[in-house]
Scaffold this motif. Structure first.
Motif, PDB file in Angstrom:
ATOM      1  N   GLU A  57       0.946  -1.205  -0.077  1.00 57.70           N
ATOM      2  CA  GLU A  57      -0.224   0.055  -0.067  1.00 57.70           C
ATOM      3  C   GLU A  57       0.653   1.151   0.005  1.00 57.70           C
ATOM      4  OE1 GLU A  57      -2.654  -0.373   3.233  1.00 57.70           O
ATOM      5  OE2 GLU A  57      -3.736  -2.038   2.400  1.00 57.70           O
ATOM      6  N   ALA A  58       1.926   1.193   0.762  1.00 56.34           N
ATOM      7  CA  ALA A  58       2.621   2.475   0.924  1.00 56.34           C
ATOM      8  C   ALA A  58       3.909   2.717  -0.155  1.00 56.34           C
ATOM      9  CB  ALA A  58       3.371   2.374   2.304  1.00 56.34           C
ATOM     10  N   LEU A  59       4.246   1.637  -0.767  1.00 55.52           N
ATOM     11  CA  LEU A  59       5.720   1.849  -1.180  1.00 55.52           C
ATOM     12  C   LEU A  59       5.610   2.865  -2.530  1.00 55.52           C
ATOM     13  CD1 LEU A  59       8.870   1.160  -1.287  1.00 55.52           C
ATOM     14  CD2 LEU A  59       8.060  -0.884  -2.696  1.00 55.52           C
ATOM     15  N   ASP A  60       4.602   2.599  -3.355  1.00 61.37           N
ATOM     16  CA  ASP A  60       4.698   3.815  -4.482  1.00 61.37           C
ATOM     17  C   ASP A  60       4.988   5.295  -3.856  1.00 61.37           C
ATOM     18  OD1 ASP A  60       4.228   1.646  -5.923  1.00 61.37           O
ATOM     19  OD2 ASP A  60       2.282   2.244  -6.738  1.00 61.37           O
ATOM     20  N   GLY A  61       3.777   5.403  -2.963  1.00 58.99           N
ATOM     21  CA  GLY A  61       4.029   6.972  -2.558  1.00 58.99           C
ATOM     22  C   GLY A  61       5.227   7.336  -1.747  1.00 58.99           C
ATOM     23  N   ILE A  62       5.905   6.216  -1.166  1.00 58.49           N
ATOM     24  CA  ILE A  62       7.132   6.610  -0.459  1.00 58.49           C
ATOM     25  C   ILE A  62       8.395   6.911  -1.416  1.00 58.49           C
ATOM     26  CG2 ILE A  62       8.879   5.453   1.060  1.00 58.49           C
ATOM     27  CD1 ILE A  62       6.693   6.290   2.820  1.00 58.49           C
ATOM     28  N   VAL A  63       8.176   5.880  -2.582  1.00 59.72           N
ATOM     29  CA  VAL A  63       8.910   6.099  -3.731  1.00 59.72           C
ATOM     30  C   VAL A  63       9.027   7.762  -4.462  1.00 59.72           C
ATOM     31  CG1 VAL A  63      10.039   5.410  -6.035  1.00 59.72           C
ATOM     32  CG2 VAL A  63       9.594   3.657  -4.062  1.00 59.72           C
ATOM     33  N   ALA A  64       7.814   7.912  -4.519  1.00 63.44           N
ATOM     34  CA  ALA A  64       7.537   9.278  -5.139  1.00 63.44           C
ATOM     35  C   ALA A  64       7.910  10.539  -4.265  1.00 63.44           C
ATOM     36  CB  ALA A  64       6.062   9.242  -5.481  1.00 63.44           C
ATOM     37  N   ALA A  65       7.612  10.245  -2.913  1.00 66.26           N
ATOM     38  CA  ALA A  65       8.255  11.272  -1.868  1.00 66.26           C
ATOM     39  C   ALA A  65       9.762  11.386  -1.987  1.00 66.26           C
ATOM     40  CB  ALA A  65       7.373  11.030  -0.332  1.00 66.26           C
ATOM     41  N   ALA A  66      10.577  10.246  -1.966  1.00 65.24           N
ATOM     42  CA  ALA A  66      11.967  10.136  -1.934  1.00 65.24           C
ATOM     43  C   ALA A  66      12.387  10.996  -3.066  1.00 65.24           C
ATOM     44  CB  ALA A  66      12.429   8.748  -1.707  1.00 65.24           C
ATOM     45  N   LEU A  67      11.770  10.426  -4.387  1.00 59.01           N
ATOM     46  CA  LEU A  67      12.242  11.374  -5.551  1.00 59.01           C
ATOM     47  C   LEU A  67      11.882  12.847  -5.532  1.00 59.01           C
ATOM     48  CD1 LEU A  67      11.190   8.788  -8.219  1.00 59.01           C
ATOM     49  CD2 LEU A  67      13.619   9.416  -7.860  1.00 59.01           C
ATOM     50  N   ALA A  68      10.782  13.176  -5.115  1.00 60.12           N
ATOM     51  CA  ALA A  68      10.252  14.573  -4.947  1.00 60.12           C
ATOM     52  C   ALA A  68      11.006  15.454  -3.924  1.00 60.12           C
ATOM     53  CB  ALA A  68       9.004  14.625  -4.703  1.00 60.12           C
ATOM     54  N   ASN A  69      11.433  14.601  -2.690  1.00 58.44           N
ATOM     55  CA  ASN A  69      12.129  15.396  -1.830  1.00 58.44           C
ATOM     56  C   ASN A  69      13.501  15.616  -2.115  1.00 58.44           C
ATOM     57  OD1 ASN A  69      10.080  15.052  -0.295  1.00 58.44           O
ATOM     58  ND2 ASN A  69      10.840  13.696   1.289  1.00 58.44           N
ATOM     59  N   SER A  70      14.144  14.789  -2.987  1.00 63.51           N
ATOM     60  CA  SER A  70      15.456  14.819  -3.569  1.00 63.51           C
ATOM     61  C   SER A  70      15.619  15.769  -4.623  1.00 63.51           C
ATOM     62  CB  SER A  70      16.275  13.518  -4.035  1.00 63.51           C
ATOM     63  OG  SER A  70      15.505  13.428  -5.140  1.00 63.51           O
ATOM     64  N   GLY A  71      14.707  16.268  -5.173  1.00 61.80           N
ATOM     65  CA  GLY A  71      14.988  17.139  -6.346  1.00 61.80           C
ATOM     66  C   GLY A  71      15.368  16.520  -7.729  1.00 61.80           C
ATOM     67  N   VAL A  72      15.419  15.080  -7.714  1.00 61.91           N
ATOM     68  CA  VAL A  72      16.320  14.396  -8.747  1.00 61.91           C
ATOM     69  C   VAL A  72      14.849  13.712  -9.427  1.00 61.91           C
ATOM     70  CG1 VAL A  72      17.832  12.631  -9.415  1.00 61.91           C
ATOM     71  CG2 VAL A  72      18.492  14.366  -7.364  1.00 61.91           C
ATOM     72  N   LYS A  73      14.874  13.799 -10.596  1.00 59.01           N
ATOM     73  CA  LYS A  73      14.315  13.257 -11.573  1.00 59.01           C
ATOM     74  C   LYS A  73      14.433  11.790 -11.770  1.00 59.01           C
ATOM     75  CE  LYS A  73      12.446  17.239 -14.134  1.00 59.01           C
ATOM     76  NZ  LYS A  73      13.720  18.136 -13.786  1.00 59.01           N
ATOM     77  N   LEU A  74      13.503  10.776 -12.004  1.00 60.07           N
ATOM     78  CA  LEU A  74      13.691   9.382 -12.267  1.00 60.07           C
ATOM     79  C   LEU A  74      14.900   9.148 -13.446  1.00 60.07           C
ATOM     80  CD1 LEU A  74      13.608   6.493 -11.509  1.00 60.07           C
ATOM     81  CD2 LEU A  74      11.548   6.428 -12.950  1.00 60.07           C
ATOM     82  N   ASP A  75      14.777   9.824 -14.438  1.00 61.51           N
ATOM     83  CA  ASP A  75      15.665   9.793 -15.657  1.00 61.51           C
ATOM     84  C   ASP A  75      17.015  10.212 -15.287  1.00 61.51           C
ATOM     85  OD1 ASP A  75      15.182  12.440 -15.944  1.00 61.51           O
ATOM     86  OD2 ASP A  75      14.582  12.456 -17.862  1.00 61.51           O
ATOM     87  N   GLU A  76      17.159  10.939 -14.068  1.00 65.48           N
ATOM     88  CA  GLU A  76      18.552  11.486 -13.591  1.00 65.48           C
ATOM     89  C   GLU A  76      19.098  10.516 -12.716  1.00 65.48           C
ATOM     90  OE1 GLU A  76      17.646  16.304 -13.858  1.00 65.48           O
ATOM     91  OE2 GLU A  76      17.253  15.283 -12.146  1.00 65.48           O
ATOM     92  N   ILE A  77      18.222   9.361 -12.560  1.00 65.09           N
ATOM     93  CA  ILE A  77      19.074   8.466 -11.479  1.00 65.09           C
ATOM     94  C   ILE A  77      19.873   7.587 -12.088  1.00 65.09           C
ATOM     95  CG2 ILE A  77      18.137   6.369 -10.027  1.00 65.09           C
ATOM     96  CD1 ILE A  77      17.407   8.917  -8.612  1.00 65.09           C
ATOM     97  N   ASP A  78      21.116   7.132 -11.649  1.00 69.55           N
ATOM     98  CA  ASP A  78      21.773   6.207 -12.392  1.00 69.55           C
ATOM     99  C   ASP A  78      21.677   4.740 -12.051  1.00 69.55           C
ATOM    100  OD1 ASP A  78      23.974   7.938 -13.265  1.00 69.55           O
ATOM    101  OD2 ASP A  78      23.997   8.658 -11.265  1.00 69.55           O
ATOM    102  N   ALA A  79      20.919   4.303 -11.043  1.00 64.79           N
ATOM    103  CA  ALA A  79      20.694   3.065 -10.465  1.00 64.79           C
ATOM    104  C   ALA A  79      19.773   2.823  -9.574  1.00 64.79           C
ATOM    105  CB  ALA A  79      22.034   2.209 -10.294  1.00 64.79           C
ATOM    106  N   ILE A  80      19.056   1.583  -9.540  1.00 66.63           N
ATOM    107  CA  ILE A  80      18.059   1.209  -8.448  1.00 66.63           C
ATOM    108  C   ILE A  80      18.598   0.229  -7.664  1.00 66.63           C
ATOM    109  CG2 ILE A  80      15.764   1.014  -8.055  1.00 66.63           C
ATOM    110  CD1 ILE A  80      15.962   3.062  -9.993  1.00 66.63           C
ATOM    111  N   ALA A  81      18.645   0.661  -6.023  1.00 68.00           N
ATOM    112  CA  ALA A  81      19.246  -0.517  -5.482  1.00 68.00           C
ATOM    113  C   ALA A  81      17.959  -0.829  -4.429  1.00 68.00           C
ATOM    114  CB  ALA A  81      20.428  -0.103  -4.623  1.00 68.00           C
ATOM    115  N   ALA A  82      17.732  -2.224  -4.280  1.00 66.28           N
ATOM    116  CA  ALA A  82      16.824  -2.548  -3.218  1.00 66.28           C
ATOM    117  C   ALA A  82      17.263  -3.798  -2.348  1.00 66.28           C
ATOM    118  CB  ALA A  82      15.462  -2.949  -4.025  1.00 66.28           C
TER     119      ALA A  82
END
Ligand code: KG4
Ligand code: ZN
Length: 361
Positions: A57-82
């Motif tokens: 239930e929460a993860l989508d919103g948490i990822v969106a919040a982390a990206l928004a707070n960072s000021g970095v757009k997804l296409d500027e991210i170099d890798a995803i680590a989980a």
């Protein structure tokens, strides 16, 4: 280098963006953690199925919040680590599948991270610590001493042969009727108690190997409580204080063995360091005991800020950066299957009777 980290191995849903720019210090651009404590409190511990559903239930919103707070757009991210293990498999599936989907859709590399490696490397994110160092991990699911000599170079020097330390705090709290999570409540009660009233055992004290054991201590607490029931508030406080002192004392003995071994194995190390991580590191009595021990032994004591010591996704993003930088990223991370058990050190032989009994990692 900018990495998006995702953590869902237990009861925190977390996402974070960490950046490393050349030789300068790393930057935590965002660090969002949603705790599920309220969902689990009524049950006195983490319920895996409830945890997995809450992550979904929460993860989508948490990822969106982390990206928004960072000021970095997804296409500027170099890798995803989980986090891909160890932990509760339902939560791991949610986090890793989400990371796979984001990485596939955005055409980014994916890193499947060992949660324990996240804890092990945090002191390099927060304090720029150089290898090698000693790590004491004391959480709800793990109690280990690990020699950290490089990214991917871990040797477990000690582990618990029964309960994890956080688990011992949580079970003690439950026996005494204190609310979940137990650790902070035991510490609070202990502050008003007499630590000398009960002579609880110091498990493993004096043993040559720095391993831990807490189930005998737990039994001693139960017997002491039953012997004087019904308990007054002062009885509860005295038991908590005596328990906490026994734990601190046993920890000091076990850790001092490991410090001695570190000195022997790394005689040229000028300022060797002990790093503590995990929720139990929040305990002031334990922290002060370890700090004193380090001062006496000539070790630097490193305790990263608590919100980076407990479960979070910044440590996962950072482990991703460390792995990318060391050229250790998996080629087939998209095929990686979450692992509920995943020892950091795959060489050391498991200690007889040891197991990951707690729900937390
Ligand atoms: O690292 P953490 O947040 O989660 C994982 O286990 O990964 O650790 C949670 C554990 C719980 O068992 C909790 O009771 C314990 O850390 N804890 C404490 C204190 N605060 C949290 N134990 C003793 N004293 C505390 N102040
Ligand atoms: Zn953890």
């Amino acid at each position: 280098m900018r990495v998006l980290g995702i953590e869902t191995s237990c009861d925190e849903t977390a996402a974070s963006v960490v950046a490393l720019d050349g030789a300068s210090a790393p930057d935590i651009l965002s660090n969002v953690v949603l705790s599920q404590i309220a969902e689990h409190a009524a049950f006195g511990g983490v319920v895996p199925e409830i945890a997995a559903r809450a992550h979904v239930e929460a993860l989508d919103g948490i990822v969106a919040a982390a990206l928004a707070n960072s000021g970095v757009k997804l296409d500027e991210i170099d890798a995803i680590a989980a986090t891909a293990g160890p932990g509760l498999v339902g939560g791991l599936i949610v986090g890793l599948m989400t990371a796979k989907a984001i990485a596939a859709a955005a055409d980014k590399p994916l890193l499947a991270i060992n949660h324990l490696e996240g804890h092990a490397l945090t002191a390099r994110l927060t304090d720029g610590l150089a290898f090698p160092y000693l790590l004491l991990l004391v959480s709800g699911g793990h109690t280990q001493i690990v020699r950290v000599a490089g990214v991917g170079d871990y040797q477990r020097w000690a582990t618990t042969i029964d309960d994890a330390l956080g688990e011992a705090f949580d079970k003690t709290a439950k026996m005494l009727g204190l609310p979940y999570p137990g650790g902070p409540n035991v510490e609070k009660a202990a502050a008003k108690g007499d630590p000398t009233r009960f002579a609880f055992p110091r498990p493993m004290k004096g043993a040559a190997q720095p391993d831990f054991s807490f189930s005998g201590l737990k039994t001693a607490v139960r017997q002491a409580a039953q012997a004087i029931a019904p308990l007054t508030d002062q009885d509860v406080a005295d038991i908590c204080a005596s328990f906490q002192t026994a734990v601190a004392d046993a920890l000091a003995d076990r850790v001092s063995r490991a410090l001695g071994r570190f000195r022997t194995e790394f005689p040229d190390q000028h300022e060797p360091a002990l790093v503590v991580a995990g929720g139990v590191a929040a305990n002031r009595v334990i922290k002060a005991t370890l700090e004193r021990l380090c001062t006496t032994a000539g070790f630097r004591f490193v305790a990263p800020p608590l919100k980076l010591c407990t479960d979070n996704a910044a440590m996962i993003a950072w482990a991703g950066i460390e792995r990318l930088r060391a050229g250790l990223d998996e080629e087939n991370a998209f095929d990686f299957v979450p692992r509920s058990r995943w020892p950091l050190d795959t060489v050391s032989v498991p200690v007889v009777g040891s197991g990951r009994r707690g729900a937390k990692a």
